[in-house]
Design a protein around this motif. Structure first.
Motif, PDB file in Angstrom:
ATOM      1  N   LYS A 208      39.954 -51.736 -43.368  1.00 52.97           N
ATOM      2  CA  LYS A 208      39.463 -51.991 -44.729  1.00 52.97           C
ATOM      3  C   LYS A 208      37.974 -52.320 -44.716  1.00 52.97           C
ATOM      4  O   LYS A 208      37.207 -51.862 -45.573  1.00 52.97           O
ATOM      5  N   PHE A 209      37.572 -53.115 -43.747  1.00 56.51           N
ATOM      6  CA  PHE A 209      36.147 -53.462 -43.631  1.00 56.51           C
ATOM      7  C   PHE A 209      35.318 -52.211 -43.340  1.00 56.51           C
ATOM      8  O   PHE A 209      34.254 -52.004 -43.945  1.00 56.51           O
ATOM      9  N   ALA A 210      35.813 -51.364 -42.430  1.00 59.39           N
ATOM     10  CA  ALA A 210      35.091 -50.134 -42.088  1.00 59.39           C
ATOM     11  C   ALA A 210      35.036 -49.186 -43.282  1.00 59.39           C
ATOM     12  O   ALA A 210      34.012 -48.524 -43.522  1.00 59.39           O
ATOM     13  N   ALA A 211      36.123 -49.103 -44.066  1.00 59.30           N
ATOM     14  CA  ALA A 211      36.142 -48.226 -45.241  1.00 59.30           C
ATOM     15  C   ALA A 211      35.122 -48.685 -46.275  1.00 59.30           C
ATOM     16  O   ALA A 211      34.436 -47.864 -46.893  1.00 59.30           O
ATOM     17  N   VAL A 212      35.014 -50.006 -46.460  1.00 66.73           N
ATOM     18  CA  VAL A 212      34.026 -50.532 -47.399  1.00 66.73           C
ATOM     19  C   VAL A 212      32.617 -50.183 -46.931  1.00 66.73           C
ATOM     20  O   VAL A 212      31.756 -49.793 -47.730  1.00 66.73           O
ATOM     21  N   LEU A 213      32.364 -50.306 -45.630  1.00 68.06           N
ATOM     22  CA  LEU A 213      31.042 -49.954 -45.093  1.00 68.06           C
ATOM     23  C   LEU A 213      30.748 -48.469 -45.311  1.00 68.06           C
ATOM     24  O   LEU A 213      29.611 -48.092 -45.627  1.00 68.06           O
ATOM     25  N   CYS A 214      31.768 -47.623 -45.147  1.00 65.45           N
ATOM     26  CA  CYS A 214      31.577 -46.189 -45.377  1.00 65.45           C
ATOM     27  C   CYS A 214      31.197 -45.926 -46.839  1.00 65.45           C
ATOM     28  O   CYS A 214      30.301 -45.121 -47.119  1.00 65.45           O
ATOM     29  N   CYS A 215      31.882 -46.600 -47.748  1.00 65.99           N
ATOM     30  CA  CYS A 215      31.577 -46.415 -49.172  1.00 65.99           C
ATOM     31  C   CYS A 215      30.164 -46.881 -49.493  1.00 65.99           C
ATOM     32  O   CYS A 215      29.438 -46.232 -50.254  1.00 65.99           O
TER      33      CYS A 215
ATOM     34  N   PRO B  95      29.824 -36.464 -41.186  1.00 68.39           N
ATOM     35  CA  PRO B  95      30.766 -37.023 -40.206  1.00 68.39           C
ATOM     36  C   PRO B  95      32.140 -37.312 -40.806  1.00 68.39           C
ATOM     37  O   PRO B  95      33.169 -37.076 -40.158  1.00 68.39           O
ATOM     38  N   LEU B  96      32.188 -37.814 -42.037  1.00 71.21           N
ATOM     39  CA  LEU B  96      33.474 -38.108 -42.658  1.00 71.21           C
ATOM     40  C   LEU B  96      34.241 -36.838 -42.990  1.00 71.21           C
ATOM     41  O   LEU B  96      35.478 -36.807 -42.896  1.00 71.21           O
ATOM     42  N   VAL B  97      33.530 -35.787 -43.378  1.00 71.00           N
ATOM     43  CA  VAL B  97      34.196 -34.507 -43.637  1.00 71.00           C
ATOM     44  C   VAL B  97      34.814 -33.977 -42.342  1.00 71.00           C
ATOM     45  O   VAL B  97      35.966 -33.503 -42.335  1.00 71.00           O
ATOM     46  N   ILE B  98      34.085 -34.064 -41.248  1.00 69.08           N
ATOM     47  CA  ILE B  98      34.616 -33.618 -39.953  1.00 69.08           C
ATOM     48  C   ILE B  98      35.843 -34.439 -39.575  1.00 69.08           C
ATOM     49  O   ILE B  98      36.863 -33.906 -39.114  1.00 69.08           O
TER      50      ILE B  98
END
Length: 684
Positions: free
Chosen positions: A536-543, A437-440
């Motif tokens: 920022k919160f969403a990016a941390v969750l993605c990581c 999903p992140l690549v898309i």
């Protein structure tokens, strides 16, 4: 340890000097990272060539080292000296006037270096009870590599013969193991040499990936995230981890201190199969750990060539000058930079057949796509191909002739990779989590969310397009997506066909799909991070979703939770005795297992682990039957031992478990070694 550190530094310095031939503006840290890889490849290949003529000795290894160090002379001459001095000045400047950003960068690199040291220290360690590995997937691979290394270092295995299948050419890419054997000629210990090389190559890979991603997406945060995603790769296993924590009575800290299983790969039905790159690939497949960063260096040159516009590609190279006087222009004269760089890239890629053949296959696919994208650069592509063929073709011809590998076993239609009966969409989402999903999303960002810099680059002040008849029409945003297509093709073909006798070995190509996906996935996370507090919160969750499962598996190794005995103390003592009584070219009969004590001697085995042989395309069926017949004793056994030229027969717990030896039959032969449950009989 000191000897290995000195050797790897010298090799890195020699390789770093060569980077000035094809990269005019790179930081010193990158040059030493690339130099470690390039120097290792050259040292390994030169060691191989010299050893083929005179064997691997301290003298031949020293000669190979001198050849590897020769480019260092360039750093004290003309424009190379100026460029090197400028790089040192820049590196020194970065060390001064401490700032928060510099501290964060230092902690980033230092953290990974410490991690690699802790991680690879568990690849192999020795106690009074024998030899152990702390990596759950390394139980079969460690003795294979030990056997290969010692066959070069102590078994006089030149020309290289498969130590696990005597009489057949050693066609497995063995340069990484040969490098360790060469280090041992200088007095380095087996474990210490492997450790230093593994850490140096892993850290080099970190730096090279970071710089590669930055060149592709021009985003600092994305370039820092990409290596972390690779090294902590995994899927949704962390969800199962939380379930396991809730299902037991221990506290979280106590449970973490002794994790009972991996969370990125398993062997039971429905288990994860993707694995973590460190725990399932880099610690087990040393050839990939050396081959991948070398491939990335070449990919970086291919990317730069792919992006060159038609006006520059038709020039004489004078417009492409390096810093401090222009190394490229002065050393290559009027040869276009694209041709010179591509030829050198081809020479680097040409070393891959004996380093990591799958990496060369990846470069073939990528170059084929780029050729059809930019046929106008046909001279550059031909220059690259000429460099590859000059080095690779002789290796391929040598490795194929007389090999026991059956190439027909390396292709077959097989849908879904290793998904078995699982739904293919769920399988990939379960095993890679948010990666796809992140690549898309990253593709969409790059296509629709073009930066103001890109727009300005395409327009004049009057708002008109600068494209003309003699310039490429590929937009900067389209270039990256086009560059990603061959990696996507590798993913697709790996899901419809098996490209190795064992379908899971498609991972050797699929890992490059992950590598090609990193810039887009990291760019997506970087964009999310820059969109306020919620972003920022969403990016941390993605990581967390991308890396938590892999981090658990890496922690399981680092924490010492895995402790697997490879060779017990008696096996080590018996092997030491076998070294004394058996000449280097002696042939042993042992059980078809990966943990035979013969691997510790450097001597040849008639046959070892069928799993390794089968995955290399070797038909071992007849020989396996003959091994069992010989251990059964009787006239047939004696005839077969004469046929194969067996010198020694090993009887140990492995033989008693797997082949049920007729011990009274062998009692008539003299005992050459006897330690505990290990006996070695001399039969010739």
């Amino acid at each position: 340890m000191f000897v290995s550190l000195v050797l790897i530094f010298g090799i890195a310095l020699g390789g770093a000097a060569l980077t000035y031939f094809f990269e005019s503006d790179e930081p010193l840290l990158w040059r030493f990272a690339a130099g470690t890889v390039i120097g290792s490849a050259i040292f390994g290949m030169v060691s191989f060539l010299i050893a083929m003529a005179v064997g691997l000795t301290a003298v031949s290894a020293a000669a190979a080292l001198v050849v590897t160090l020769l480019p260092v002379i360039l750093l004290n001459r003309g424009p190379f000296r100026k460029d090197f001095a400028l790089d040192r000045a820049r590196a020194k400047g970065k060390m001064q006037s401490a700032t928060t950003d510099k501290l964060v960068r230092f902690l980033y690199y230092a953290g990974f270096l410490v991690l690699f040291c802790l991680f690879f220290s568990h690849a192999m360690y020795e106690t009074a009870e024998g030899i152990y590995t702390g990596a759950s997937n390394n139980l079969g691979d460690l003795p294979y590599h030990i056997g290969a290394i010692l066959s070069f270092a102590e078994g006089a295995n030149f020309p290289p013969e498969n130590p696990s299948f005597a009489g057949a050419k050693f066609s497995y890419p063995f340069v990484a193991d040969l490098l360790t054997a060469a280090f041992m000629q200088f007095g380095a210990g087996l474990r210490q040499a492997m450790f230093v090389q593994n850490v140096a190559w892993a850290f080099g890979l970190l730096i090279i990936i970071e710089r590669f991603v930055f060149k592709l997406v021009n985003d600092r945060l994305a370039s820092k995230l990409a290596p972390a995603i690779l090294f902590f790769s995994g899927g949704l296993g962390f969800l199962w981890f939380f379930g396991d924590v809730a299902a037991q009575s221990k506290g979280l800290v106590e449970f973490l201190s002794a994790l009972p299983k991996d969370y990125t790969i398993g062997h039971e039905p429905g288990a994860f199969r993707w694995g973590n790159s460190l725990t399932t690939l880099f610690i087990t497949q040393r050839s990939l750990l050396l081959g991948m960063p070398l491939t990335l260096i070449v990919l970086g040159i291919l990317w730069q060539t792919f992006n060159i516009d038609k006006a520059r590609s038709a020039g004489d190279g004078s417009e492409h000058v390096g810093k401090a006087g222009g190394t490229t222009g002065q050393w290559f004269g009027r040869v276009p930079h694209g041709l010179a760089a591509m030829f050198l890239a081809g020479l680097l890629a040409g070393m891959l057949p004996l380093i990591h053949l799958h990496s060369l296959a990846v470069l073939f696919v990528v170059t084929a796509f780029l050729f059809f994208y930019r046929i106008d650069l046909w001279r550059e592509w031909l220059s690259f191909g000429a460099g590859v063929c000059m080095i690779a073709v002789p290796q391929l011809v040598w490795s194929i002739s007389g090999s026991a590998t059956e190439t027909t076993k390396f292709f077959g239609w097989h849908f879904g990779w290793d998904s078995q009966d699982a739904n293919i969409l769920w399988f990939w989402f379960k095993n890679t989590g948010l990666l796809i999903p992140l690549v898309i999303f990253g593709c969409a960002l790059y296509w629709y969310g073009r930066s103001s810099e890109d727009v300005k680059a395409e327009k004049t002040k009057g708002g008109k397009s600068r494209k003309s008849a003699d310039q490429t029409v590929i937009r900067p945003t389209a270039a990256l997506l086009m560059f990603y297509v061959p990696f996507l093709f590798i993913f697709l073909i790996s899901n419809v066909a098996k490209l190795a006798p064992w379908e899971w070995d498609n991972i050797k190509l699929l890992i490059y799909w992950l590598l090609g996906s990193l810039p887009l996935a990291a760019l997506a996370i970087s964009w999310i991070w820059r969109n306020g507090s919620i972003g920022k919160f969403a990016a941390v969750l993605c990581c967390i979703a991308l890396m938590f499962s892999g981090a658990l598996d890496v922690w399981r190794t680092v924490s010492g939770a895995v402790r697997m005995n490879v060779f017990d103390a008696d096996a080590v003592r018996a092997a030491n005795r076998m070294k004394l009584i058996a000449e280097p070219q002696a042939l042993f009969l042992n059980a078809p297992t990966y943990k035979s004590a013969v691997a510790l001697t450097g001597r040849r085995s008639l046959m070892r682990y069928p799993g390794h042989l089968g995955s290399h395309g070797i038909d071992y069926g007849e020989r396996e039957r003959d091994v069992k017949t010989m251990y059964a004793g009787g006239p047939a056994a004696e005839e077969l031992m004469r046929k194969y030229g067996i010198d020694f027969v090993l009887i140990s717990p492995e033989e008693r478990s797997l082949v049920k030896p007729n011990e009274p039959f062998f009692a008539k032969y003299p005992v050459a070694a006897d330690f505990g449950q290990y006996k070695v009989y001399r039969v010739r």
